[in-house]
Design a protein around this motif. Structure first.
Motif, PDB file in Angstrom:
ATOM      1  N   PHE A 110      -0.022 -30.464 -25.163  1.00 23.06           N
ATOM      2  CA  PHE A 110      -0.702 -31.136 -24.036  1.00 23.06           C
ATOM      3  C   PHE A 110      -2.219 -31.081 -24.216  1.00 23.06           C
ATOM      4  O   PHE A 110      -2.917 -32.072 -24.027  1.00 23.06           O
ATOM      5  N   ARG A 111      -2.702 -29.896 -24.570  1.00 23.02           N
ATOM      6  CA  ARG A 111      -4.159 -29.733 -24.723  1.00 23.02           C
ATOM      7  C   ARG A 111      -4.661 -30.573 -25.910  1.00 23.02           C
ATOM      8  O   ARG A 111      -5.714 -31.193 -25.828  1.00 23.02           O
ATOM      9  N   ALA A 112      -3.872 -30.573 -27.006  1.00 23.73           N
ATOM     10  CA  ALA A 112      -4.297 -31.293 -28.203  1.00 23.73           C
ATOM     11  C   ALA A 112      -4.394 -32.798 -27.951  1.00 23.73           C
ATOM     12  O   ALA A 112      -5.285 -33.466 -28.472  1.00 23.73           O
ATOM     13  N   ILE A 113      -3.503 -33.326 -27.121  1.00 25.43           N
ATOM     14  CA  ILE A 113      -3.538 -34.778 -26.887  1.00 25.43           C
ATOM     15  C   ILE A 113      -4.488 -35.154 -25.749  1.00 25.43           C
ATOM     16  O   ILE A 113      -4.514 -36.298 -25.322  1.00 25.43           O
ATOM     17  N   GLY A 114      -5.220 -34.168 -25.265  1.00 25.39           N
ATOM     18  CA  GLY A 114      -6.306 -34.501 -24.343  1.00 25.39           C
ATOM     19  C   GLY A 114      -6.097 -34.112 -22.891  1.00 25.39           C
ATOM     20  O   GLY A 114      -6.899 -34.505 -22.039  1.00 25.39           O
ATOM     21  N   PHE A 115      -5.050 -33.339 -22.569  1.00 27.63           N
ATOM     22  CA  PHE A 115      -4.879 -32.900 -21.183  1.00 27.63           C
ATOM     23  C   PHE A 115      -5.994 -31.914 -20.860  1.00 27.63           C
ATOM     24  O   PHE A 115      -6.310 -31.031 -21.649  1.00 27.63           O
ATOM     25  N   ARG A 116      -6.573 -32.076 -19.680  1.00 23.54           N
ATOM     26  CA  ARG A 116      -7.586 -31.131 -19.220  1.00 23.54           C
ATOM     27  C   ARG A 116      -6.906 -29.847 -18.737  1.00 23.54           C
ATOM     28  O   ARG A 116      -5.709 -29.844 -18.460  1.00 23.54           O
ATOM     29  N   LYS A 117      -7.726 -28.794 -18.585  1.00 22.52           N
ATOM     30  CA  LYS A 117      -7.178 -27.542 -18.037  1.00 22.52           C
ATOM     31  C   LYS A 117      -6.569 -27.798 -16.658  1.00 22.52           C
ATOM     32  O   LYS A 117      -5.527 -27.247 -16.304  1.00 22.52           O
ATOM     33  N   SER A 118      -7.247 -28.647 -15.881  1.00 21.69           N
ATOM     34  CA  SER A 118      -6.749 -28.931 -14.527  1.00 21.69           C
ATOM     35  C   SER A 118      -5.392 -29.640 -14.572  1.00 21.69           C
ATOM     36  O   SER A 118      -4.554 -29.455 -13.684  1.00 21.69           O
ATOM     37  N   HIS A 119      -5.174 -30.455 -15.613  1.00 21.58           N
ATOM     38  CA  HIS A 119      -3.866 -31.127 -15.744  1.00 21.58           C
ATOM     39  C   HIS A 119      -2.761 -30.101 -15.963  1.00 21.58           C
ATOM     40  O   HIS A 119      -1.678 -30.198 -15.382  1.00 21.58           O
ATOM     41  N   GLU A 173     -14.969 -30.348 -19.733  1.00 20.29           N
ATOM     42  CA  GLU A 173     -13.706 -30.921 -20.195  1.00 20.29           C
ATOM     43  C   GLU A 173     -13.900 -32.272 -20.898  1.00 20.29           C
ATOM     44  O   GLU A 173     -12.924 -32.966 -21.180  1.00 20.29           O
ATOM     45  N   MET A 177     -10.732 -28.852 -31.371  1.00 14.98           N
ATOM     46  CA  MET A 177      -9.943 -27.772 -30.759  1.00 14.98           C
ATOM     47  C   MET A 177     -10.368 -26.394 -31.242  1.00 14.98           C
ATOM     48  O   MET A 177      -9.782 -25.397 -30.854  1.00 14.98           O
ATOM     49  N   ARG A 209     -10.726 -36.158 -26.906  1.00 14.74           N
ATOM     50  CA  ARG A 209      -9.454 -36.090 -27.656  1.00 14.74           C
ATOM     51  C   ARG A 209      -8.474 -37.129 -27.126  1.00 14.74           C
ATOM     52  O   ARG A 209      -7.781 -37.800 -27.883  1.00 14.74           O
ATOM     53  N   ALA A 210      -8.422 -37.222 -25.788  1.00 14.74           N
ATOM     54  CA  ALA A 210      -7.457 -38.139 -25.162  1.00 14.74           C
ATOM     55  C   ALA A 210      -7.740 -39.590 -25.507  1.00 14.74           C
ATOM     56  O   ALA A 210      -6.825 -40.391 -25.690  1.00 14.74           O
ATOM     57  N   ILE A 268      -2.043 -39.020 -18.312  1.00 16.24           N
ATOM     58  CA  ILE A 268      -3.306 -38.709 -17.628  1.00 16.24           C
ATOM     59  C   ILE A 268      -4.227 -39.931 -17.579  1.00 16.24           C
ATOM     60  O   ILE A 268      -5.394 -39.828 -17.243  1.00 16.24           O
ATOM     61  N   ALA A 277     -11.951 -32.552 -24.019  1.00 16.73           N
ATOM     62  CA  ALA A 277     -10.539 -32.928 -23.824  1.00 16.73           C
ATOM     63  C   ALA A 277     -10.434 -34.434 -23.620  1.00 16.73           C
ATOM     64  O   ALA A 277      -9.531 -35.087 -24.163  1.00 16.73           O
TER      65      ALA A 277
END
Lengths: 386, 223
Positions: A293-302, B77, B56, B83-84, B112, B80
């Motif tokens: 999730f983090r690698a594909i761009g999810f934020r910490k809040s997500h 963020e 990362m 990356r997305a 997202i 992030a």
């Protein structure tokens, strides 16, 4: 695909774990609901009983005398400088801070009169308020409706040999016996009751009363405070509480309440631990997934939202189930806990919303750390592949 | 201006009382549309380089600029978000989410993104069609072969149409025939305009690349 789809799908996949979590929380919430409902139902039962006990505050004239009686046997007494209460002053009772707790004020005038060859005690009462206080009264005939009607205690009826519908003379005035009380085992058996204004006139005490009984009919009434408040409003009167009977029950209930809250605290603590351990385990099992999730761009809040949403769904379900099982438990337990057979289960919407709210709060609070832990995971560490 | 510019990149790890120097001053320029392979033996620093490129793994020293953005100076963020929006990852171990179908796995990066669900489904279906899995949208990962899972992972990496595709040994777990198919697919994506940076052990894969970078002990020994 939205974040909630991920949460829902994960819940579906980890059925056993989530069922364990739901059951743990449900048991906790059900226990609290049962305890709270039982306490409330028993309070309500006692409140009802207090209604039956009648008055719990007595307003009498100030006196410097000491009554000489014990166990119903009077040896007279020495009284001087006795002050009287004016009937009009009683209106001030309704102006005390806790006036909402006052159910009934029943003024009385007492005096000796002669009927035939017998001396009897005449009591002037307001029959409407008197019958509210003395719900145990059973009347053969009717309650007096006019000033020329009277009510006799059962012993008075026998001694005076008078029955409902018969006439008698008091101080040259003709009265009709409207009804006779069934035996009560109290002083009421020997009394003759008349309407208050008529009794005041017969006794020469117009506008004055001998005493007033006040019913403050609620289990949580601050009786002590109310006595002080009434005494302040009626400085010439002596105000005392008749609360021994209910006091014991209330104390017992208070102890049960404290026990309930202590139990609830323990259950909440254990429930929180269950949620915390389960959610933490779930997060640790999902390290790789969270790394992706983090690698594909999810934020910490997500990430936090996904974890907290799972906790919220489980908690919501546990809250609803806990309320249902808790009420069921209370219904089963109430007949064994309450003394009176007529005790009713209290259905309170605040308990329903409260149990769901508590479950949600508990679930979310205990999941905050696991969610934060998940959101702070280093994606590289989590995946290890990179 | 180069799409990716790495200047004097150093990455040190603490290992007990020692410090491991995974990268010891790497400089690379990659132009838009290039297909680059990064080769080297285990422990040469190639995976560290890819994770730093992927935003990362904060470098100990040096800068990584992508499309004019200094990656590790982005606030909060935003990294992030970068990356997305601009990177796609393909992992050696696929890392598909086991409880989601192929279609749902590919839709994951769009979870997202503010888009209608129908548009997300349509984009994910198109990505799966592109990798040749249009008929297996509803299969769970454990119902797919290794090659198919790798294709789903590639579809997931390209569903949001990123400028740069980072792949970590995408053929490492595949047989030679399937490896050829996956490499052909990556090559096709590159021809479509995507910049591909791939870490590999297999020298055969280098023939698909425009150029190869060889790392040894944290330093580039051949470009």
């Amino acid at each position: 695909m939205k974040l909630h789809n991920i949460s829902l799908n994960n819940l579906k996949r980890r059925k056993a774990k989530m069922a364990f979590l739901t059951i743990g929380l449900t048991v906790g919430i059900a226990t609290i609901v049962t305890l709270v409902t039982l306490t409330r139902s028993m309070s309500s039962d006692i409140e009802r009983k207090m209604d039956e006990f009648g008055a719990n505050i007595l307003v009498t004239p100030q006196s410097n005398g000491l009554a000489m009686n014990y166990g119903g046997i009077s040896l007279g007494g020495v009284t001087f400088d006795q002050k009287e209460i004016l009937e009009a002053d009683l209106a001030r009772i309704k102006t005390i801070t806790n006036h909402k707790n006052i159910s009934t004020v029943s003024p009385k005038v007492l005096g000796g009169i002669r009927i035939g060859a017998h001396d009897v005690l005449l009591v002037g009462v307001n029959f409407a308020s008197e019958i509210k206080l003395k719900q145990w009264w059973k009347v053969f005939g009717n309650l007096p409706e006019t000033a020329s009607e009277i009510l006799l205690g059962s012993d008075a009826s026998k001694i005076l040999n008078l029955n409902p519908g018969e006439d008698l003379m008091i101080k040259g005035e003709k009265f009709k016996v409207a009804g006779v009380l069934d035996q009560t085992g109290s002083q009421d058996d020997t009394l003759v009751f008349a309407a208050l204004p008529k009794a005041q006139k017969l006794l020469g005490k117009e506008g004055r009363i001998t005493l007033a009984e006040v019913a403050a009919l609620c289990s949580g009434c601050p009786i002590g405070d109310m006595v002080t408040q009434i005494a302040e409003k009626l400085p010439d009167a002596k105000v005392s509480a008749i609360q021994q009977v209910v006091e014991g029950r209330l104390k017992a209930l208070d102890q049960f309440k404290r026990f309930s809250w202590a139990m609830a605290a323990v259950v909440v603590f254990i429930g929180s631990l269950i949620v915390f351990v389960t959610m933490m385990g779930s997060v640790n099992e999902r390290t790789v997934e969270i790394g992706v999730f983090r690698a594909i761009g999810f934020r910490k809040s997500h990430i936090m939202r996904i974890i907290l949403l799972e906790a919220a769904i489980v908690s919501l379900l546990a809250g609803c189930l806990g309320y249902a099982f808790g009420m069921g438990g209370a219904k089963l337990a109430l007949p064994f806990m309450a003394e009176s057979s007529g005790a009713h289960l209290v259905w309170d919407v605040t308990i329903a919303f409260g149990s769901v709210g508590l479950a949600l709060t508990l679930g979310l609070m205990a999941s905050i750390y696991p969610a934060m832990h998940a959101s702070r995971m280093d994606p590289t560490e989590a995946l290890r592949a990179l | 201006m180069a799409l990716i510019e790495i200047k004097n990149l150093k990455k040190h790890y603490a290992s007990g009382e020692d410090t491991v120097e995974a990268l010891r001053g790497v400089d690379i320029r990659i132009e838009a549309g290039e297909f680059i392979t990064i080769m080297g033996q285990s422990g040469s620093g190639k995976s560290t380089l890819l994770s730093v490129l992927g935003g990362m793994n904060h470098p100990t020293e040096g800068d990584v600029e992508m499309a004019g953005v200094n990656l590790y100076r982005l606030p909060g963020e935003k990294l992030a978000d970068f990356r997305a929006q601009r990177l796609g990852f393909v992992f050696q171990a696929f890392h598909l989410i086991q409880y989601l179908t192929a279609l749902e796995n590919v839709m994951l990066p769009l979870a997202i993104v503010k888009m209608k669900n129908a548009e997300k489904r349509s984009a994910a279906s198109a990505a799966l069609e592109r990798v040749g899995l249009g008929a297996k949208l509803d299969r769970l990962p454990n119902q797919l072969s290794g090659g198919e899972q790798e294709r789903v992972a590639i579809a997931r990496a390209i569903v949001n149409n990123p400028e740069i595709l980072l792949a970590d040994e995408p053929t490492g777990n595949l047989d030679s025939r399937t490896s050829e198919e996956v490499m052909a697919l990556l090559s096709e994506l590159n021809r479509g305009g995507q910049t591909v940076v791939m870490v590999t052990h297999n020298p055969d894969n280098c023939r698909y690349a425009d150029r190869s970078i060889v790392l040894r002990d944290g330093l580039i020994v051949e470009k």
